[in-house]
Design a protein around this motif. Structure first.
Motif, short mmCIF file in Angstrom:
data_model
loop_
_atom_site.label_atom_id
_atom_site.label_comp_id
_atom_site.label_asym_id
_atom_site.label_seq_id
_atom_site.Cartn_x
_atom_site.Cartn_y
_atom_site.Cartn_z
N MET A 199 -2.00 -8.93 32.36
CA MET A 199 -1.51 -10.26 31.99
C MET A 199 -0.36 -10.20 30.99
O MET A 199 0.37 -11.18 30.83
N THR A 200 -0.21 -9.08 30.27
CA THR A 200 0.88 -8.98 29.30
C THR A 200 2.24 -8.78 29.96
O THR A 200 3.27 -8.95 29.31
N ILE A 201 2.25 -8.40 31.24
CA ILE A 201 3.52 -8.28 31.97
C ILE A 201 3.97 -9.68 32.39
O ILE A 201 3.18 -10.41 32.99
N PRO A 202 5.19 -10.08 32.08
CA PRO A 202 5.63 -11.44 32.43
C PRO A 202 5.55 -11.70 33.93
O PRO A 202 5.80 -10.80 34.75
N THR A 203 5.19 -12.91 34.27
CA THR A 203 5.08 -13.29 35.68
C THR A 203 6.42 -13.17 36.40
O THR A 203 6.48 -12.78 37.58
N ALA A 204 7.50 -13.47 35.69
CA ALA A 204 8.83 -13.36 36.31
C ALA A 204 9.13 -11.91 36.69
O ALA A 204 9.72 -11.64 37.75
N ALA A 205 8.72 -10.96 35.83
CA ALA A 205 8.95 -9.55 36.14
C ALA A 205 8.12 -9.11 37.34
O ALA A 205 8.61 -8.36 38.21
N LYS A 206 6.87 -9.57 37.41
CA LYS A 206 6.02 -9.23 38.56
C LYS A 206 6.62 -9.79 39.86
O LYS A 206 6.68 -9.10 40.88
N THR A 207 7.05 -11.04 39.81
CA THR A 207 7.61 -11.67 40.99
C THR A 207 8.88 -10.96 41.45
O THR A 207 9.08 -10.72 42.65
N ALA A 208 9.74 -10.60 40.49
CA ALA A 208 10.97 -9.90 40.85
C ALA A 208 10.67 -8.54 41.46
O ALA A 208 11.31 -8.12 42.44
N LEU A 209 9.66 -7.84 40.93
CA LEU A 209 9.30 -6.54 41.47
C LEU A 209 8.72 -6.66 42.88
O LEU A 209 9.01 -5.83 43.76
N VAL A 210 7.90 -7.70 43.10
CA VAL A 210 7.33 -7.91 44.44
C VAL A 210 8.44 -8.21 45.45
O VAL A 210 8.47 -7.63 46.56
N ILE A 211 9.37 -9.08 45.09
CA ILE A 211 10.47 -9.41 46.02
C ILE A 211 11.33 -8.19 46.30
O ILE A 211 11.76 -7.95 47.44
N PHE A 212 11.58 -7.37 45.26
CA PHE A 212 12.36 -6.15 45.48
C PHE A 212 11.65 -5.20 46.43
O PHE A 212 12.27 -4.63 47.34
N MET A 213 10.33 -5.04 46.25
CA MET A 213 9.56 -4.15 47.12
C MET A 213 9.54 -4.68 48.56
O MET A 213 9.63 -3.90 49.51
N VAL A 214 9.43 -6.00 48.71
CA VAL A 214 9.40 -6.59 50.06
C VAL A 214 10.74 -6.36 50.77
O VAL A 214 10.78 -5.96 51.95
N ILE A 215 11.84 -6.58 50.05
CA ILE A 215 13.16 -6.36 50.66
C ILE A 215 13.37 -4.88 50.98
O ILE A 215 13.92 -4.53 52.02
N PHE A 216 12.88 -4.00 50.09
CA PHE A 216 13.06 -2.56 50.31
C PHE A 216 12.23 -2.07 51.50
O PHE A 216 12.68 -1.20 52.27
N LEU A 217 11.01 -2.61 51.66
CA LEU A 217 10.11 -2.13 52.70
C LEU A 217 10.25 -2.90 54.01
O LEU A 217 9.62 -2.52 55.00
N PHE A 218 11.02 -3.97 54.01
CA PHE A 218 11.11 -4.80 55.22
C PHE A 218 11.59 -4.01 56.44
O PHE A 218 11.07 -4.21 57.55
N PRO A 219 12.58 -3.09 56.32
CA PRO A 219 12.98 -2.34 57.53
C PRO A 219 11.89 -1.43 58.09
O PRO A 219 11.95 -1.06 59.27
N PHE A 220 10.89 -1.07 57.26
CA PHE A 220 9.83 -0.18 57.73
C PHE A 220 8.64 -0.94 58.34
O PHE A 220 7.76 -0.32 58.91
N ALA A 221 8.62 -2.25 58.18
CA ALA A 221 7.50 -3.05 58.69
C ALA A 221 7.73 -3.40 60.15
O ALA A 221 8.87 -3.56 60.60
N THR A 222 6.65 -3.52 60.87
CA THR A 222 6.72 -3.88 62.29
C THR A 222 5.89 -5.14 62.53
O THR A 222 4.85 -5.34 61.88
N MET A 223 6.33 -5.93 63.46
CA MET A 223 5.64 -7.17 63.78
C MET A 223 4.32 -6.87 64.50
O MET A 223 4.29 -6.13 65.48
N PRO A 224 3.19 -7.40 64.01
CA PRO A 224 1.91 -7.13 64.69
C PRO A 224 1.82 -7.85 66.02
O PRO A 224 2.48 -8.88 66.25
N HIS A 225 0.98 -7.30 66.89
CA HIS A 225 0.76 -7.92 68.20
C HIS A 225 -0.30 -9.01 68.06
O HIS A 225 -1.50 -8.73 67.99
N MET A 226 0.13 -10.23 67.96
CA MET A 226 -0.80 -11.35 67.83
C MET A 226 -0.12 -12.60 68.35
O MET A 226 1.11 -12.69 68.47
#
Length: 255
Positions: free
Chosen positions: A36-63
């Motif tokens: 909880m001591t880590i600012p929410t803005a820093a967590k959100t920025a890190l999550v968005i960065f990881m999503v953008i970085f990993l997006f080319p490696f993700a594949t669409m599920p069959h559903m």
């Protein structure tokens, strides 16, 4: 501009949402990242960065693409983060259990502080052990290993396809029972020495009735407990690091 609009189609948007749900779920429940001591803005920025970085490696599920299947897939990803965080946080609960028993025998049960992570009153010894354990986690680069797990999960488990199996529930039940066992083992040197000091003080009270236990006995008991705690702190952290490494390896049960 036209190529960008062609890239942003229905499948790409759903893929981004599922990947965002998985990464945000893991960051929300993993130790250190969820503090909880880590600012929410820093967590959100890190999550968005990881999503953008990993997006080319993700594949669409069959559903089937509809509102219900997508919502169920998002809930599945968040539940995966909850279970993964529970597996790792059980090791920190082991330290908290040991700290509660140590605080009880030292007479520090009233000396409690507000834990910023859970917002509940926690004995001060538990808080000290938890913070030291967090520093050990960073020294072992366990936060890097957790990020590596996020990357590997994209190859091992398709997005939206998480379902807890019997082996996972069996491991969680064993971990819950081991929590109390390891908590007692880690606190046993201080608890055992405290019981021995109570026996010595009882014998002194019988032989020397003028001995004031409240004035002399409790400060000596606290001092001895602190000396023993400092002496056994290194083995306690060694056991903690060993069990945390095992818990990281058992995250493969999620797949």
């Amino acid at each position: 501009m036209q190529s960008l609009l062609e890239f942003i189609n229905q499948n790409q948007v759903i893929l981004f949402l599922l990947l965002f749900a998985r990464i945000s779920g893991l960051f929300a429940f993993f130790p250190f990242f969820s503090h909880m001591t880590i600012p929410t803005a820093a967590k959100t920025a890190l999550v968005i960065f990881m999503v953008i970085f990993l997006f080319p490696f993700a594949t669409m599920p069959h559903m089937e693409i509809n509102m219900y299947t997508v919502a169920l897939a998002i809930v599945s990803e968040l539940f995966m983060g909850l279970i993964a965080g529970l597996i790792l946080n059980l090791i920190f609960a082991m330290l908290q259990m040991a700290g509660m028993q140590i605080s009880f025998v030292m007479g520090f049960t009233m000396a409690s502080v507000i834990d910023p992570q859970s917002n509940v009153s926690t004995p001060i010894i538990s808080q000290i052990l938890t913070l030291i354990g967090l520093m050990v986690l960073l020294a072992l680069n366990a936060h890097h290993l957790m990020i590596v797990f996020m990357v590997k999960s994209l190859h091992m488990l398709p997005l939206g396809q998480f379902y807890p199996g019997g082996a996972l529930w069996e491991y969680l039940l064993k971990s819950m029972s081991s929590l109390f066992v390891y908590g007692f083992i880690l606190s046993f040197p201080i608890v055992g020495l405290s019981l021995l000091s109570d026996l010595v003080f009882g014998m002194l009270m019988k032989t020397m009735p003028q001995f004031n236990l409240l004035v002399v006995g409790f400060p000596i008991k606290i001092m001895v407990a602190f000396v023993v705690l400092i002496a056994v702190l290194s083995p306690i952290m060694f056991i903690f690091s060993r069990e945390f490494t095992k818990a990281l390896n058992h995250l493969s049960l999620l797949f």
